[in-house]
Design an enzyme around this catalytic site. Structure first.
Site, mmCIF file in Angstrom:
data_model
loop_
_atom_site.group_PDB
_atom_site.id
_atom_site.type_symbol
_atom_site.label_atom_id
_atom_site.label_comp_id
_atom_site.label_asym_id
_atom_site.label_seq_id
_atom_site.Cartn_x
_atom_site.Cartn_y
_atom_site.Cartn_z
ATOM 1 N N ASP A 132 8.571 9.960 -1.292
ATOM 2 C CA ASP A 132 9.494 9.569 -2.360
ATOM 3 C C ASP A 132 9.161 10.287 -3.673
ATOM 4 O O ASP A 132 8.046 10.764 -3.878
ATOM 5 C CB ASP A 132 9.376 8.057 -2.633
ATOM 6 C CG ASP A 132 9.852 7.215 -1.465
ATOM 7 O OD1 ASP A 132 10.272 7.772 -0.447
ATOM 8 O OD2 ASP A 132 9.795 5.976 -1.605
ATOM 9 N N ASP A 133 10.139 10.289 -4.571
ATOM 10 C CA ASP A 133 9.956 10.680 -5.989
ATOM 11 C C ASP A 133 9.837 12.182 -6.218
ATOM 12 O O ASP A 133 9.492 12.602 -7.312
ATOM 13 C CB ASP A 133 8.737 9.986 -6.624
ATOM 14 C CG ASP A 133 8.861 8.474 -6.689
ATOM 15 O OD1 ASP A 133 9.777 7.925 -6.037
ATOM 16 O OD2 ASP A 133 8.054 7.840 -7.382
ATOM 17 N N HIS B 166 17.096 9.031 -3.543
ATOM 18 C CA HIS B 166 16.190 8.028 -4.125
ATOM 19 C C HIS B 166 16.626 7.680 -5.556
ATOM 20 O O HIS B 166 15.799 7.410 -6.404
ATOM 21 C CB HIS B 166 14.755 8.583 -4.103
ATOM 22 C CG HIS B 166 13.685 7.558 -4.368
ATOM 23 N ND1 HIS B 166 13.668 6.306 -3.804
ATOM 24 C CD2 HIS B 166 12.566 7.613 -5.141
ATOM 25 C CE1 HIS B 166 12.598 5.633 -4.214
ATOM 26 N NE2 HIS B 166 11.921 6.394 -5.036
ATOM 27 N N HIS C 58 15.612 6.912 -11.159
ATOM 28 C CA HIS C 58 14.527 6.047 -10.685
ATOM 29 C C HIS C 58 14.364 4.756 -11.506
ATOM 30 O O HIS C 58 13.262 4.382 -11.902
ATOM 31 C CB HIS C 58 13.195 6.825 -10.672
ATOM 32 C CG HIS C 58 12.197 6.258 -9.700
ATOM 33 N ND1 HIS C 58 11.298 5.259 -10.039
ATOM 34 C CD2 HIS C 58 11.948 6.530 -8.407
ATOM 35 C CE1 HIS C 58 10.550 4.969 -8.986
ATOM 36 N NE2 HIS C 58 10.925 5.722 -7.983
ATOM 37 N N HIS D 173 4.275 9.440 -1.438
ATOM 38 C CA HIS D 173 4.965 9.972 -2.626
ATOM 39 C C HIS D 173 4.531 11.406 -2.931
ATOM 40 O O HIS D 173 3.328 11.647 -3.085
ATOM 41 C CB HIS D 173 4.668 9.087 -3.845
ATOM 42 C CG HIS D 173 5.209 7.703 -3.716
ATOM 43 N ND1 HIS D 173 4.615 6.743 -2.911
ATOM 44 C CD2 HIS D 173 6.302 7.118 -4.261
ATOM 45 C CE1 HIS D 173 5.338 5.633 -2.981
ATOM 46 N NE2 HIS D 173 6.360 5.829 -3.789
HETATM 47 ZN ZN LIG Z 1 10.195 5.924 -6.059
#
Ligand SMILES: [Zn+2]
Length: 234
Positions: A49-50, A99, A103, A192
């Site tokens: 993620d991210d 995602h 955020h 991540h």
């Molecule tokens: Zn995230």
């Protein structure tokens, strides 16, 4: 039980139900959601993620060394800043998911805000890679009113996780230890390659953990799949 105790119990049950509904990995209260593949197949989906971030190519290199596919849930803002990193992901056997763009924590946000943020990310990913994500992961695992409509409009399935690496706060040995201790048939592992929308986050512990996790899981007889591969076969 007297009335006051009953009211207190009711309030506490309502609070814990609400917490589960919003953040529980198996909750589908706010829309369709998946948190694991079926058991009986030694398949695991690694997810990141991210990203994308400068750490992404280092993770891609490790994955390439084992011909292991993975799934990257990217933030639109990061994609717009570094579209070449998103394209590098697409050059391999990997999948890109949405995602969100910025955020945020979507709790208490209006449905229009939720739809707009995921739509902006969807467009940023399409502009950079010519791919249209079919998977979405909510920041912080938080779903809210409006997610069901957003998912229907954008054609996105919500993907939670079965194993979370806590890689934003642990060192590499502990991240790898957690993942290896909890990985099972059909696990979706959450790691991540970025930190929210930070431009150049420190993802060294994650990179080092991935270097340990992949050969260990292969030794245990597992193979890796994208989330769509893992989920579609269940
Ligand atoms: Zn995230």
């Amino acid at each position: 039980m007297n009335t006051r105790a009953r009211v207190a119990l009711g309030a506490s049950l309502a609070a814990s139900f609400a917490a589960w509904a919003v953040r529980g990995r198996s909750s589908e209260v706010f829309g369709p959601s998946v948190w694991r593949g079926k058991t009986g197949r030694k398949a695991i989906a690694l997810t990141f993620d991210d990203g994308p971030s400068p750490a992404t190519p280092r993770i891609l290199d490790i994955l390439a060394g084992y011909s292991a596919p993975a799934t990257f849930f990217q933030c639109g803002e990061n994609v717009a800043r570094a579209p070449e990193l998103s394209r590098a992901v697409c050059a391999g056997p990997h999948e890109i998911g949405n995602h969100s763009h910025t955020h945020p924590n979507f709790a208490l946000k209006r449905p229009a805000y939720i739809i707009d943020d995921f739509l902006r990310a969807q467009r940023a990913i399409e502009d950079a890679t010519s791919r249209t994500p079919v998977l979405m992961r909510p920041p912080f695992g938080v779903r809210w009113f409006g997610f069901r409509e957003m998912q229907e409009r954008l054609g996105l399935m919500c993907i939670m996780w079965s194993v979370i690496g806590l890689d934003w706060k642990l060192g590499a040995p502990d991240i790898a230890g957690r993942v290896l201790a909890h990985a099972r048939d059909g696990s979706i592992v959450c790691l991540h390659d970025g930190r929210g929308t930070l431009k150049d986050p420190d993802a060294k512990p994650t990179v080092e953990a991935v270097r340990r996790i992949i050969p260990s899981l292969l030794e245990k007889g597992y193979h890796f799949e994208t989330v769509s591969q893992l989920v579609c076969r269940t």
